[in-house]
Design an enzyme around this catalytic site. Structure first.
Site, PDB file in Angstrom:
ATOM      1  N   SER A   1       0.821  -1.217   0.000  1.00  0.00           N
ATOM      2  CA  SER A   1       0.000   0.000   0.000  1.00  0.00           C
ATOM      3  C   SER A   1       0.854   1.265   0.000  1.00  0.00           C
ATOM      4  CB  SER A   1      -0.962  -0.040   1.190  1.00  0.00           C
ATOM      5  OG  SER A   1      -1.881   1.017   1.092  1.00  0.00           O
TER       6      SER A   1
ATOM      7  N   ASP B   1      -2.421   6.325  -3.695  1.00  0.00           N
ATOM      8  CA  ASP B   1      -1.348   5.657  -2.965  1.00  0.00           C
ATOM      9  C   ASP B   1      -0.778   4.525  -3.837  1.00  0.00           C
ATOM     10  OD1 ASP B   1      -3.484   3.903  -2.776  1.00  0.00           O
ATOM     11  OD2 ASP B   1      -2.898   3.166  -0.805  1.00  0.00           O
TER      12      ASP B   1
ATOM     13  N   ASP C   1      -1.228   1.294  -4.088  1.00  0.00           N
ATOM     14  CA  ASP C   1      -2.065   0.237  -4.669  1.00  0.00           C
ATOM     15  C   ASP C   1      -3.434   0.746  -5.100  1.00  0.00           C
ATOM     16  OD1 ASP C   1      -2.849   0.514  -1.977  1.00  0.00           O
ATOM     17  OD2 ASP C   1      -3.670  -1.506  -1.927  1.00  0.00           O
TER      18      ASP C   1
ATOM     19  N   ASP D   1      -6.018   2.239  -3.730  1.00  0.00           N
ATOM     20  CA  ASP D   1      -7.287   2.180  -2.992  1.00  0.00           C
ATOM     21  C   ASP D   1      -7.532   3.465  -2.205  1.00  0.00           C
ATOM     22  OD1 ASP D   1      -5.462   1.761  -0.980  1.00  0.00           O
ATOM     23  OD2 ASP D   1      -6.416  -0.039  -0.169  1.00  0.00           O
TER      24      ASP D   1
HETATM   25 MG    MG Z   1      -3.598   1.364  -0.137  1.00  0.00          MG
END
Ligand code: MG
Length: 442
Positions: free
Chosen positions: A90, A228, A230, A232
């Site tokens: 992340s 960010d 990844d 999400d």
């Molecule tokens: Mg994330």
């Protein structure tokens, strides 16, 4: 053995972690017989992926690799499989990597599922298949197209806006620029080459997004968005170059979606309570928002929406995974109808103060007893996550940190003075409890 938090497992990549990743793949393969994999852009993605796959495939499970994609894109693809595994850390720095495990509805593995995997890893009870049952991994190249087409189905018109997109060289580089181009935007990419190195700090918070702000201003763009590692989480900058607080984004999205119910966390701003939604508050963490939406899914999925102050937003009609790619399209649509700055300025703003002091669980028990006395002065004590003391004009939240031996204090109120008063009430209560603990031990 506790390996997973609610956002999966994250560690610096080394031999030990790669060996553990093999064991996790093995444990997942024992319970889930078809698994789709995705990775973010980190340079350790392949090492982690092969370690996980090696364990998974040796159980005889079927595996499909969807490539470098954001977590919400993988989550959307997971509906065709028994589980999804995202190789990502992340917003952690590039030397980290990790694993998020996902259900077919896009929600993260719940505590029971995580414990089952942990148990198999710690007892080494996973079984491997006979050689003739072991299959090779297949490719699953259609994940991006499926996610993009699903999003586009909700946005039928051409949105001719100038948008700056900062993917931080993370996994959203594979989707958001393409999606916004498909939506008709004049898209200006920043850090959209998936290199595995993060040229800016990868967490999408104001201190890391100076280039986004300056580009929105210099290009005269209608808005800027950032993600960010990844994809999400989303951060939004309005056409004046001002950050839009995530609590205000929550309100903008909920209004635009026509949501009746908004699920958010105990530390989100009270502004959302004033806008006519039924507000449900969960523990802090997007996985808890997702859990609540999943629990409610049988009731009225059309009228429900969720999100939290970190910039995670969940659109249950698509999946129960925070979807910052969908959120990017949604904020562009909103900006095509009204100036974002004007909409933001119409939403109430309240001063919010945040801090932390050293403390632990024992201190929290003492604090609870002290705060109960405040209830007599008109406060309402809620214990969803830590202790939240709510008044008509503000609230105070005291909760232990999930990662450090600290107690976090948050206070929000209709005026700066009242917010300070509530914050100081929290601080004083904790300090008195700590002093009593110290006297008791000396
Ligand atoms: Mg994330």
């Amino acid at each position: 053995m506790k390996l997973f938090g609610s956002s999966g497992i994250r560690r610096v990549v080394d031999r030990e972690f790669l060996q553990l990743t093999f064991d996790i793949g093995l444990a997942v393969g024992n319970s889930y017989h078809s698994v789709v994999l995705g990775c973010d852009t980190r340079t350790s993605s392949d090492a982690m992926r092969y370690a996980f796959l090696s364990g998974l495939l040796s159980t005889g499970a079927a595996a499909a690799h969807a490539g470098v994609i954001p977590t919400p894109t993988l989550a959307y693809a997971t509906r065709h499989f028994e589980a999804g595994a995202m190789i990502t850390a992340s917003h952690n720095p590039p030397q980290y990597n990790g694993i998020k495990l996902i259900n077919p509805d896009g929600s993260a593995f719940d505590s029971t599922q995580r414990e089952q995997v942990e148990q198999m890893v710690s007892t080494k009870s996973s079984k491997t298949a006979r050689w003739e049952e072991i299959k090779n991994c297949t490719d699953y190249p259609e994940a991006v197209a499926q996610h993009v087409e699903r999003i586009l189905a909700d946005f039928p018109t051409k949105l001719k806006l100038k948008v700056v997109v900062d993917c931080g060289c993370g996994a959203a580089s594979a989707v958001t620029p393409y999606l916004l181009t498909r939506l008709g935007c004049d898209m200006i990419p920043l850090n959209c080459q998936p290199s595995g190195y993060f040229p800016r700090e990868i967490e999408p918070v104001p201190e890391n997004l100076g280039e986004l702000v300056s580009t929105v201003k210099s290009e005269g763009a209608d808005l800027g968005v950032a993600h960010d590692g990844d994809g999400d989480r989303i951060a939004v900058v309005d056409e004046k170059g001002r950050f839009v607080a995530a609590d205000k984004l929550l309100a903008l999205f909920a209004r635009q979606l026509g949501a009746r119910v908004v699920v958010t966390t105990v530390d989100a701003s009270m502004l959302i309570d004033e806008l006519g939604f039924e507000v449900i508050r969960t523990r802090v963490g997007d996985a808890f928002v997702s859990d609540e939406l999943r629990r409610r899914a049988a009731r009225d999925i059309e009228g429900e929406f969720g999100g939290e102050s970190s910039g995670c937003f969940i659109f249950p009609r698509v999946s129960l995974c925070p979807d910052a790619i969908y959120a990017a399209a949604k904020i562009v649509q909103i900006a095509s109808e009204h100036r974002i700055s004007a909409l933001v300025d119409q939403i109430p703003s309240y001063p919010i103060l945040r801090g932390a002091v050293p403390g632990d669980k024992a201190t929290m028990d003492e604090v609870e007893n002290s705060l109960k006395r405040q209830v007599e002065s008109g406060g309402r004590l809620e214990t969803t996550d830590g202790l939240r003391l709510a008044f008509g004009d503000g609230w105070l939240l005291i909760r232990p940190s999930g990662t450090e031996p600290k107690i976090r204090i948050t206070a929000e109120a209709t005026s700066e003075k009242r917010a300070e008063q509530l914050y100081n009430l929290g601080l004083k209560t904790i300090e008195e409890c700590l002093a009593r603990e110290e006297r008791a031990t000396t």
